[in-house]
Scaffold this motif. Sequence first.
Motif, mmCIF file in Angstrom:
data_model
loop_
_atom_site.group_PDB
_atom_site.id
_atom_site.type_symbol
_atom_site.label_atom_id
_atom_site.label_comp_id
_atom_site.label_asym_id
_atom_site.label_seq_id
_atom_site.Cartn_x
_atom_site.Cartn_y
_atom_site.Cartn_z
ATOM 1 N N ILE A 1 26.231 96.248 8.062
ATOM 2 C CA ILE A 1 26.599 94.853 7.859
ATOM 3 C C ILE A 1 27.412 94.725 6.580
ATOM 4 N N THR A 2 28.528 94.014 6.698
ATOM 5 C CA THR A 2 29.395 93.723 5.557
ATOM 6 C C THR A 2 29.645 92.221 5.545
ATOM 7 N N ALA A 3 29.424 91.579 4.398
ATOM 8 C CA ALA A 3 29.688 90.143 4.286
ATOM 9 C C ALA A 3 31.151 89.912 3.913
ATOM 10 N N ARG B 1 24.138 84.586 2.792
ATOM 11 C CA ARG B 1 22.762 84.776 3.252
ATOM 12 C C ARG B 1 22.628 84.493 4.743
ATOM 13 N N ARG B 2 21.910 85.396 5.412
ATOM 14 C CA ARG B 2 21.558 85.212 6.810
ATOM 15 C C ARG B 2 20.338 86.079 7.074
ATOM 16 N N CYS B 3 19.388 85.559 7.817
ATOM 17 C CA CYS B 3 18.150 86.273 8.178
ATOM 18 C C CYS B 3 17.372 86.714 6.933
ATOM 19 N N GLY B 4 17.394 85.886 5.899
ATOM 20 C CA GLY B 4 16.608 86.171 4.695
ATOM 21 C C GLY B 4 17.190 87.230 3.778
ATOM 22 N N GLU C 1 17.276 88.193 15.668
ATOM 23 C CA GLU C 1 17.970 88.278 14.383
ATOM 24 C C GLU C 1 19.313 88.987 14.536
ATOM 25 N N LEU C 2 19.321 90.072 15.301
ATOM 26 C CA LEU C 2 20.563 90.823 15.495
ATOM 27 C C LEU C 2 21.620 89.945 16.178
ATOM 28 N N GLU D 1 27.503 85.481 13.595
ATOM 29 C CA GLU D 1 27.933 84.883 12.324
ATOM 30 C C GLU D 1 29.330 85.362 11.943
ATOM 31 N N ASN D 2 30.272 84.425 11.801
ATOM 32 C CA ASN D 2 31.649 84.777 11.451
ATOM 33 C C ASN D 2 31.801 85.308 10.038
ATOM 34 N N MET D 3 30.856 85.032 9.170
ATOM 35 C CA MET D 3 30.945 85.493 7.782
ATOM 36 C C MET D 3 30.466 86.935 7.613
ATOM 37 N N LEU D 4 29.992 87.540 8.700
ATOM 38 C CA LEU D 4 29.495 88.907 8.635
ATOM 39 C C LEU D 4 30.245 89.800 9.611
#
Length: 78
Positions: free
Chosen positions: A4-6, A12-15, A34-35, A41-44
Amino acid sequence: MIRITARRAGFRRCGIAHPAEPIDYPFDRFDEGELKKLQAENMLIVEVLDDEASESAADDPAPLKPHRGKAAPTGSAA
């Protein structure tokens, strides 16, 4: 392995506050729901890698990152 790369450091996502650098997680770190949230999520940037790909990436000290931006213009606009 799940990589995962932001797109923005600290998103923040999934804590988890995700950094802008790729982070690898084991397959069992996230449940199915969660996956799916992470992948939607477009930010990830979420990559699900098989074991063979993750081992070869570990051997390469600077693996190439996929380009997700816009292509540069080619030619003049005259």
